[in-house]
Design a protein around this motif. Sequence first.
Motif, PDB file in Angstrom:
ATOM      1  N   ILE A  94       4.467   5.163   7.020  1.00  0.00           N
ATOM      2  CA  ILE A  94       4.262   4.684   5.650  1.00  0.00           C
ATOM      3  C   ILE A  94       4.905   5.633   4.645  1.00  0.00           C
ATOM      4  CG2 ILE A  94       2.493   4.320   3.873  1.00  0.00           C
ATOM      5  CD1 ILE A  94       0.653   3.238   6.085  1.00  0.00           C
ATOM      6  N   LEU A  95       4.629   6.924   4.772  1.00  0.00           N
ATOM      7  CA  LEU A  95       5.142   7.886   3.800  1.00  0.00           C
ATOM      8  C   LEU A  95       6.643   8.113   3.957  1.00  0.00           C
ATOM      9  CD1 LEU A  95       2.171  10.395   3.853  1.00  0.00           C
ATOM     10  CD2 LEU A  95       2.912   9.049   1.894  1.00  0.00           C
ATOM     11  N   SER A  96       7.128   8.090   5.187  1.00  0.00           N
ATOM     12  CA  SER A  96       8.558   8.314   5.394  1.00  0.00           C
ATOM     13  C   SER A  96       9.393   7.187   4.804  1.00  0.00           C
ATOM     14  CB  SER A  96       8.854   8.465   6.890  1.00  0.00           C
ATOM     15  OG  SER A  96       8.164   9.580   7.426  1.00  0.00           O
ATOM     16  N   GLN A  97       8.838   5.987   4.773  1.00  0.00           N
ATOM     17  CA  GLN A  97       9.562   4.854   4.198  1.00  0.00           C
ATOM     18  C   GLN A  97       9.558   4.891   2.668  1.00  0.00           C
ATOM     19  OE1 GLN A  97       7.593   1.444   5.923  1.00  0.00           O
ATOM     20  NE2 GLN A  97       8.912   1.417   7.726  1.00  0.00           N
ATOM     21  N   GLU A  98       8.449   5.325   2.078  1.00  0.00           N
ATOM     22  CA  GLU A  98       8.267   5.129   0.634  1.00  0.00           C
ATOM     23  C   GLU A  98       8.372   6.394  -0.211  1.00  0.00           C
ATOM     24  OE1 GLU A  98       8.121   2.214  -0.572  1.00  0.00           O
ATOM     25  OE2 GLU A  98       7.617   0.976   1.170  1.00  0.00           O
ATOM     26  N   LEU A  99       8.017   7.560   0.351  1.00  0.00           N
ATOM     27  CA  LEU A  99       7.908   8.754  -0.490  1.00  0.00           C
ATOM     28  C   LEU A  99       9.249   9.303  -0.981  1.00  0.00           C
ATOM     29  CD1 LEU A  99       6.041  10.728  -1.843  1.00  0.00           C
ATOM     30  CD2 LEU A  99       5.910  12.044   0.282  1.00  0.00           C
ATOM     31  N   PRO A 100      10.315   9.293  -0.186  1.00  0.00           N
ATOM     32  CA  PRO A 100      11.562   9.876  -0.707  1.00  0.00           C
ATOM     33  C   PRO A 100      12.029   9.240  -2.011  1.00  0.00           C
ATOM     34  CG  PRO A 100      11.711   9.635   1.661  1.00  0.00           C
ATOM     35  CD  PRO A 100      10.431   8.946   1.247  1.00  0.00           C
ATOM     36  N   ALA A 101      11.990   7.913  -2.105  1.00  0.00           N
ATOM     37  CA  ALA A 101      12.438   7.248  -3.334  1.00  0.00           C
ATOM     38  C   ALA A 101      11.504   7.554  -4.499  1.00  0.00           C
ATOM     39  CB  ALA A 101      12.524   5.738  -3.110  1.00  0.00           C
ATOM     40  N   ALA A 102      10.182   7.561  -4.232  1.00  0.00           N
ATOM     41  CA  ALA A 102       9.220   7.848  -5.305  1.00  0.00           C
ATOM     42  C   ALA A 102       9.382   9.274  -5.810  1.00  0.00           C
ATOM     43  CB  ALA A 102       7.798   7.611  -4.799  1.00  0.00           C
ATOM     44  N   LEU A 133       0.842  -1.198   0.000  1.00  0.00           N
ATOM     45  CA  LEU A 133       0.000   0.000   0.000  1.00  0.00           C
ATOM     46  C   LEU A 133       0.883   1.256   0.000  1.00  0.00           C
ATOM     47  CD1 LEU A 133      -3.066   0.647   2.325  1.00  0.00           C
ATOM     48  CD2 LEU A 133      -1.339   2.387   1.952  1.00  0.00           C
ATOM     49  N   GLY A 134       1.881   1.269   0.864  1.00  0.00           N
ATOM     50  CA  GLY A 134       2.742   2.439   0.974  1.00  0.00           C
ATOM     51  C   GLY A 134       3.467   2.754  -0.317  1.00  0.00           C
ATOM     52  N   SER A 135       3.947   1.722  -0.985  1.00  0.00           N
ATOM     53  CA  SER A 135       4.648   1.927  -2.247  1.00  0.00           C
ATOM     54  C   SER A 135       3.718   2.546  -3.293  1.00  0.00           C
ATOM     55  CB  SER A 135       5.210   0.594  -2.749  1.00  0.00           C
ATOM     56  OG  SER A 135       5.852   0.759  -3.983  1.00  0.00           O
ATOM     57  N   SER A 136       2.502   2.028  -3.395  1.00  0.00           N
ATOM     58  CA  SER A 136       1.547   2.563  -4.366  1.00  0.00           C
ATOM     59  C   SER A 136       1.101   3.973  -3.994  1.00  0.00           C
ATOM     60  CB  SER A 136       0.325   1.647  -4.479  1.00  0.00           C
ATOM     61  OG  SER A 136       0.676   0.436  -5.124  1.00  0.00           O
ATOM     62  N   LEU A 137       0.954   4.239  -2.700  1.00  0.00           N
ATOM     63  CA  LEU A 137       0.575   5.575  -2.257  1.00  0.00           C
ATOM     64  C   LEU A 137       1.663   6.586  -2.622  1.00  0.00           C
ATOM     65  CD1 LEU A 137      -1.365   7.418  -0.652  1.00  0.00           C
ATOM     66  CD2 LEU A 137      -0.089   6.783   1.413  1.00  0.00           C
ATOM     67  N   PHE A 173      -7.303   3.553  -0.078  1.00  0.00           N
ATOM     68  CA  PHE A 173      -6.204   2.600  -0.102  1.00  0.00           C
ATOM     69  C   PHE A 173      -6.275   1.795   1.208  1.00  0.00           C
ATOM     70  CE2 PHE A 173      -2.644   4.101  -3.167  1.00  0.00           C
ATOM     71  CZ  PHE A 173      -3.583   4.396  -4.144  1.00  0.00           C
ATOM     72  N   LEU A 174      -6.553   0.508   1.094  1.00  0.00           N
ATOM     73  CA  LEU A 174      -6.740  -0.360   2.260  1.00  0.00           C
ATOM     74  C   LEU A 174      -5.820  -1.571   2.164  1.00  0.00           C
ATOM     75  CD1 LEU A 174     -10.666  -0.483   2.036  1.00  0.00           C
ATOM     76  CD2 LEU A 174      -9.265   1.266   3.167  1.00  0.00           C
ATOM     77  N   ASP A 175      -5.462  -2.131   3.304  1.00  0.00           N
ATOM     78  CA  ASP A 175      -4.822  -3.441   3.248  1.00  0.00           C
ATOM     79  C   ASP A 175      -5.900  -4.511   3.439  1.00  0.00           C
ATOM     80  OD1 ASP A 175      -5.321  -3.474   5.990  1.00  0.00           O
ATOM     81  OD2 ASP A 175      -3.235  -3.844   6.570  1.00  0.00           O
ATOM     82  N   GLU A 176      -5.519  -5.765   3.241  1.00  0.00           N
ATOM     83  CA  GLU A 176      -6.522  -6.836   3.253  1.00  0.00           C
ATOM     84  C   GLU A 176      -7.209  -6.968   4.607  1.00  0.00           C
ATOM     85  OE1 GLU A 176      -4.740 -10.417   1.755  1.00  0.00           O
ATOM     86  OE2 GLU A 176      -4.673  -9.663  -0.317  1.00  0.00           O
ATOM     87  N   SER A 177      -6.480  -6.714   5.683  1.00  0.00           N
ATOM     88  CA  SER A 177      -7.088  -6.819   7.008  1.00  0.00           C
ATOM     89  C   SER A 177      -8.187  -5.781   7.193  1.00  0.00           C
ATOM     90  CB  SER A 177      -6.022  -6.648   8.097  1.00  0.00           C
ATOM     91  OG  SER A 177      -5.071  -7.686   8.034  1.00  0.00           O
ATOM     92  N   ALA A 178      -7.939  -4.561   6.742  1.00  0.00           N
ATOM     93  CA  ALA A 178      -8.933  -3.499   6.893  1.00  0.00           C
ATOM     94  C   ALA A 178     -10.149  -3.737   6.001  1.00  0.00           C
ATOM     95  CB  ALA A 178      -8.309  -2.144   6.574  1.00  0.00           C
ATOM     96  N   ALA A 179      -9.930  -4.395   4.859  1.00  0.00           N
ATOM     97  CA  ALA A 179     -10.996  -4.587   3.874  1.00  0.00           C
ATOM     98  C   ALA A 179     -11.753  -5.901   4.057  1.00  0.00           C
ATOM     99  CB  ALA A 179     -10.402  -4.545   2.464  1.00  0.00           C
ATOM    100  N   LYS A 180     -11.468  -6.645   5.123  1.00  0.00           N
ATOM    101  CA  LYS A 180     -11.947  -8.026   5.212  1.00  0.00           C
ATOM    102  C   LYS A 180     -13.468  -8.151   5.255  1.00  0.00           C
ATOM    103  CE  LYS A 180     -11.506 -10.198   9.137  1.00  0.00           C
ATOM    104  NZ  LYS A 180     -10.948 -10.811  10.369  1.00  0.00           N
ATOM    105  N   GLU A 181     -14.195  -7.113   5.684  1.00  0.00           N
ATOM    106  CA  GLU A 181     -15.651  -7.207   5.773  1.00  0.00           C
ATOM    107  C   GLU A 181     -16.380  -6.596   4.575  1.00  0.00           C
ATOM    108  OE1 GLU A 181     -17.383  -6.076   9.495  1.00  0.00           O
ATOM    109  OE2 GLU A 181     -15.704  -6.858  10.680  1.00  0.00           O
ATOM    110  N   LEU A 182     -15.643  -6.037   3.631  1.00  0.00           N
ATOM    111  CA  LEU A 182     -16.288  -5.348   2.509  1.00  0.00           C
ATOM    112  C   LEU A 182     -16.905  -6.332   1.513  1.00  0.00           C
ATOM    113  CD1 LEU A 182     -13.786  -2.476   1.620  1.00  0.00           C
ATOM    114  CD2 LEU A 182     -15.805  -2.377   3.100  1.00  0.00           C
ATOM    115  N   THR A 183     -18.072  -5.973   1.011  1.00  0.00           N
ATOM    116  CA  THR A 183     -18.686  -6.742  -0.080  1.00  0.00           C
ATOM    117  C   THR A 183     -18.833  -5.894  -1.340  1.00  0.00           C
ATOM    118  OG1 THR A 183     -20.901  -6.178   0.717  1.00  0.00           O
ATOM    119  CG2 THR A 183     -19.949  -8.247   1.506  1.00  0.00           C
TER     120      THR A 183
END
Length: 254
Positions: free
Chosen positions: A49-57, A18-22, A235-245
């Motif tokens: 999340i952003l501190s890990q991924e945004l500088p390279a992007a 998620l972080g990479s895509s964000l 932008f969700l991970d699978e755990s957060a989205a587990k109840e969505l239909t």
Amino acid sequence: MPGFVPRHISVFPSPQELGSSLAQLVAQRAAESGGRFSLGLSGGSLVRILSQELPAAAAHSGPAAPARWVLAFCDERLVPVEDPESTYGAYKTHLLSKISIPEKQVVIINPSLPVEEAASDYAEKLKEAFQGENMPVFDLLILGIGPDGHTCSLFPDHPLLQEKEKIVASISDSPKPPPERITLTLPVLNAARTVVFVATGESKAAILKRILEGDEENPLPAALVQPHTGKLHWFLDESAAKELTVPFEKHSIL
């Protein structure tokens, strides 16, 4: 119920993907802006999340690209910058040391002021940063969501949800400590060109189902974010989205 705005729900295997895509989305929106790029950030887990991924992007757009960014914060706790609760303080330590946004283009609150004055001061700073616009139109806002459905410092059933005039409001009775905060208001959130909600973890699953699938007479704060002309992403991970239909786009491991 607010008017329905088309939304795009993306579900990732883990917070890392998620972080990479964000981060890629931030860099893409910055490139599309063709110059000045206005970004509003939220705190909490988004800092990591952003501190890990945004500088390279961001570096892929060229080292000079962030020099044209204007960075603001969607809400802030009225605490000193050195306090662990300071959203700006966290980004200053973990992100802004890795990405070259000029200090004068980072819009922050003055935590030494009383909370109402701090809100007015921040509103004036935003208007200046947005070249006199009465309603700042952000290119991109990245919002988090609490287990109670709050976003920014806009909490369920709070009078601030009815604010129509101010672009920044103060809150001195936050149900989540610390009690004194400043926050962007719904009119600003709904004026943005792109809004991205980010939620990870199983603790968010039940509230996400209410927000994304419910039709509540008294919608939760996050459900009231419906950009007038902008785009709305989740932008969700699978755990957060587990109840969505509802339909969503599922991303595989990168």
